[in-house]
Design a protein around this motif. Structure first.
Motif, PDB file in Angstrom:
ATOM      1  N   UNK A  50      31.903  42.961  44.377  1.00 14.51           N
ATOM      2  CA  UNK A  50      33.254  43.062  43.812  1.00 14.51           C
ATOM      3  C   UNK A  50      34.172  42.003  44.400  1.00 14.51           C
ATOM      4  N   UNK A  51      34.060  41.793  45.712  1.00 13.55           N
ATOM      5  CA  UNK A  51      34.891  40.793  46.392  1.00 13.55           C
ATOM      6  C   UNK A  51      34.628  39.403  45.826  1.00 13.55           C
ATOM      7  N   UNK A  52      33.388  39.096  45.537  1.00 11.89           N
ATOM      8  CA  UNK A  52      33.054  37.798  44.947  1.00 11.89           C
ATOM      9  C   UNK A  52      33.692  37.678  43.568  1.00 11.89           C
ATOM     10  N   UNK A  53      33.580  38.733  42.776  1.00 10.33           N
ATOM     11  CA  UNK A  53      34.170  38.697  41.436  1.00 10.33           C
ATOM     12  C   UNK A  53      35.684  38.499  41.490  1.00 10.33           C
ATOM     13  N   UNK A  54      36.328  39.123  42.459  1.00  9.64           N
ATOM     14  CA  UNK A  54      37.786  39.021  42.579  1.00  9.64           C
ATOM     15  C   UNK A  54      38.202  37.653  43.123  1.00  9.64           C
ATOM     16  N   UNK A  55      37.595  37.229  44.245  1.00  8.22           N
ATOM     17  CA  UNK A  55      38.057  36.006  44.913  1.00  8.22           C
ATOM     18  C   UNK A  55      37.528  34.722  44.292  1.00  8.22           C
ATOM     19  N   UNK A  56      36.340  34.757  43.739  1.00 12.03           N
ATOM     20  CA  UNK A  56      35.736  33.530  43.221  1.00 12.03           C
ATOM     21  C   UNK A  56      35.795  33.427  41.702  1.00 12.03           C
ATOM     22  N   UNK A  57      35.819  34.574  41.008  1.00  6.51           N
ATOM     23  CA  UNK A  57      35.780  34.541  39.548  1.00  6.51           C
ATOM     24  C   UNK A  57      37.095  34.995  38.918  1.00  6.51           C
ATOM     25  N   UNK A  58      38.064  35.377  39.763  1.00  5.07           N
ATOM     26  CA  UNK A  58      39.382  35.712  39.252  1.00  5.07           C
ATOM     27  C   UNK A  58      39.498  37.035  38.528  1.00  5.07           C
ATOM     28  N   UNK A  59      38.571  37.958  38.786  1.00  3.11           N
ATOM     29  CA  UNK A  59      38.624  39.265  38.140  1.00  3.11           C
ATOM     30  C   UNK A  59      39.699  40.114  38.811  1.00  3.11           C
ATOM     31  N   UNK A  60      40.454  40.844  38.014  1.00  4.53           N
ATOM     32  CA  UNK A  60      41.495  41.741  38.519  1.00  4.53           C
ATOM     33  C   UNK A  60      40.837  42.853  39.325  1.00  4.53           C
ATOM     34  N   UNK A  61      41.221  43.033  40.594  1.00  2.00           N
ATOM     35  CA  UNK A  61      40.591  44.067  41.424  1.00  2.00           C
ATOM     36  C   UNK A  61      40.762  45.475  40.852  1.00  2.00           C
ATOM     37  N   UNK A  62      41.818  45.709  40.087  1.00  6.77           N
ATOM     38  CA  UNK A  62      42.029  47.022  39.487  1.00  6.77           C
ATOM     39  C   UNK A  62      40.948  47.394  38.483  1.00  6.77           C
ATOM     40  N   UNK A  63      40.361  46.385  37.855  1.00  4.84           N
ATOM     41  CA  UNK A  63      39.291  46.634  36.878  1.00  4.84           C
ATOM     42  C   UNK A  63      38.057  47.179  37.580  1.00  4.84           C
ATOM     43  N   UNK A  64      37.775  46.666  38.772  1.00  2.00           N
ATOM     44  CA  UNK A  64      36.556  47.039  39.486  1.00  2.00           C
ATOM     45  C   UNK A  64      36.696  48.345  40.269  1.00  2.00           C
ATOM     46  N   UNK A  65      37.907  48.674  40.665  1.00  3.17           N
ATOM     47  CA  UNK A  65      38.130  49.850  41.515  1.00  3.17           C
ATOM     48  C   UNK A  65      37.606  51.117  40.858  1.00  3.17           C
ATOM     49  N   UNK A  66      36.708  51.772  41.581  1.00  4.95           N
ATOM     50  CA  UNK A  66      36.167  53.044  41.114  1.00  4.95           C
ATOM     51  C   UNK A  66      35.203  52.950  39.953  1.00  4.95           C
ATOM     52  N   UNK A  67      34.721  51.739  39.656  1.00  2.64           N
ATOM     53  CA  UNK A  67      33.811  51.564  38.529  1.00  2.64           C
ATOM     54  C   UNK A  67      32.500  50.872  38.900  1.00  2.64           C
ATOM     55  N   UNK A  68      31.873  51.231  40.013  1.00  2.37           N
ATOM     56  CA  UNK A  68      30.658  50.507  40.407  1.00  2.37           C
ATOM     57  C   UNK A  68      29.456  50.787  39.501  1.00  2.37           C
ATOM     58  N   UNK A  69      29.558  51.813  38.656  1.00  2.05           N
ATOM     59  CA  UNK A  69      28.443  52.161  37.781  1.00  2.05           C
ATOM     60  C   UNK A  69      28.725  51.857  36.313  1.00  2.05           C
ATOM     61  N   UNK A  70      29.730  51.022  36.061  1.00  6.13           N
ATOM     62  CA  UNK A  70      30.061  50.597  34.702  1.00  6.13           C
ATOM     63  C   UNK A  70      29.651  49.131  34.587  1.00  6.13           C
ATOM     64  N   UNK A  71      29.013  48.767  33.477  1.00  5.32           N
ATOM     65  CA  UNK A  71      28.539  47.389  33.338  1.00  5.32           C
ATOM     66  C   UNK A  71      29.708  46.415  33.332  1.00  5.32           C
ATOM     67  N   UNK A  72      29.427  45.212  33.765  1.00  9.30           N
ATOM     68  CA  UNK A  72      30.441  44.173  33.772  1.00  9.30           C
ATOM     69  C   UNK A  72      30.964  43.938  32.353  1.00  9.30           C
ATOM     70  N   UNK A  73      30.070  44.030  31.384  1.00  5.14           N
ATOM     71  CA  UNK A  73      30.448  43.858  29.988  1.00  5.14           C
ATOM     72  C   UNK A  73      31.429  44.958  29.556  1.00  5.14           C
ATOM     73  N   UNK A  74      31.140  46.204  29.925  1.00  5.69           N
ATOM     74  CA  UNK A  74      32.024  47.313  29.575  1.00  5.69           C
ATOM     75  C   UNK A  74      33.367  47.221  30.296  1.00  5.69           C
ATOM     76  N   UNK A  75      33.387  46.543  31.432  1.00  2.00           N
ATOM     77  CA  UNK A  75      34.637  46.310  32.152  1.00  2.00           C
ATOM     78  C   UNK A  75      35.388  45.101  31.591  1.00  2.00           C
ATOM     79  N   UNK A  76      34.798  44.485  30.554  1.00  2.00           N
ATOM     80  CA  UNK A  76      35.365  43.318  29.875  1.00  2.00           C
ATOM     81  C   UNK A  76      35.496  42.107  30.793  1.00  2.00           C
ATOM     82  N   UNK A  77      34.497  41.962  31.673  1.00  3.91           N
ATOM     83  CA  UNK A  77      34.414  40.774  32.525  1.00  3.91           C
ATOM     84  C   UNK A  77      33.668  39.709  31.733  1.00  3.91           C
ATOM     85  N   UNK A  78      34.281  38.554  31.566  1.00  4.39           N
ATOM     86  CA  UNK A  78      33.709  37.543  30.675  1.00  4.39           C
ATOM     87  C   UNK A  78      32.505  36.829  31.287  1.00  4.39           C
TER      88      UNK A  78
END
Length: 112
Positions: A40-68
């Motif tokens: 998650x830290x890599x996605x936030x710091x290196x890929x610019x993903x909003x940390x709120x999207x990842x919070x509490x969702x470790x079992x949801x696919x990146x696609x379902x979280x709308x991570x491009x």
């Protein structure tokens, strides 16, 4: 190559792996564990993903979280650079937990 040279080469490779991944090398063995939080830290710091999207969702696919797909490509590049492990091209359909499990399984295969 003599046994001593082989052991020295293995210990050097182990120490280099430990340095790259943040693990420890002892007696030629390296034990590194990559957590979902690190992914998650890599996605936030290196890929610019909003940390709120990842919070509490470790079992949801990146696609379902709308991570491009560009963020996933960045994640793949950082994982290769930091841990020396390639994750599959279909990582966008995977969860953060699944990605960390793949990295950890790769470490286990190498240590065998």
């Amino acid at each position: 190559m003599s046994t001593e040279n082989t052991e020295n080469t293995e210990n050097t490779a182990s120490a280099e792996h430990a340095e790259r991944t943040g693990g420890t090398a002892t007696g030629g063995n390296t034990r590194t564990v990559v957590t979902p939080a690190q992914i998650s830290e890599i996605l936030v710091t290196k890929a610019g993903v909003d940390p709120g999207i990842l919070a509490g969702n470790p079992d949801v696919s990146l696609q379902d979280l709308e991570i491009d797909s560009l963020a996933v490509l960045e994640l793949q590049a950082v994982i290769v650079e930091r841990f020396g492990v390639e994750i599959p091209d279909h990582a966008v359909t995977m969860t953060v937990n699944e990605i960390s499990a793949i990295v950890n399984e790769s470490f286990e295969e190498v240590s065998r």
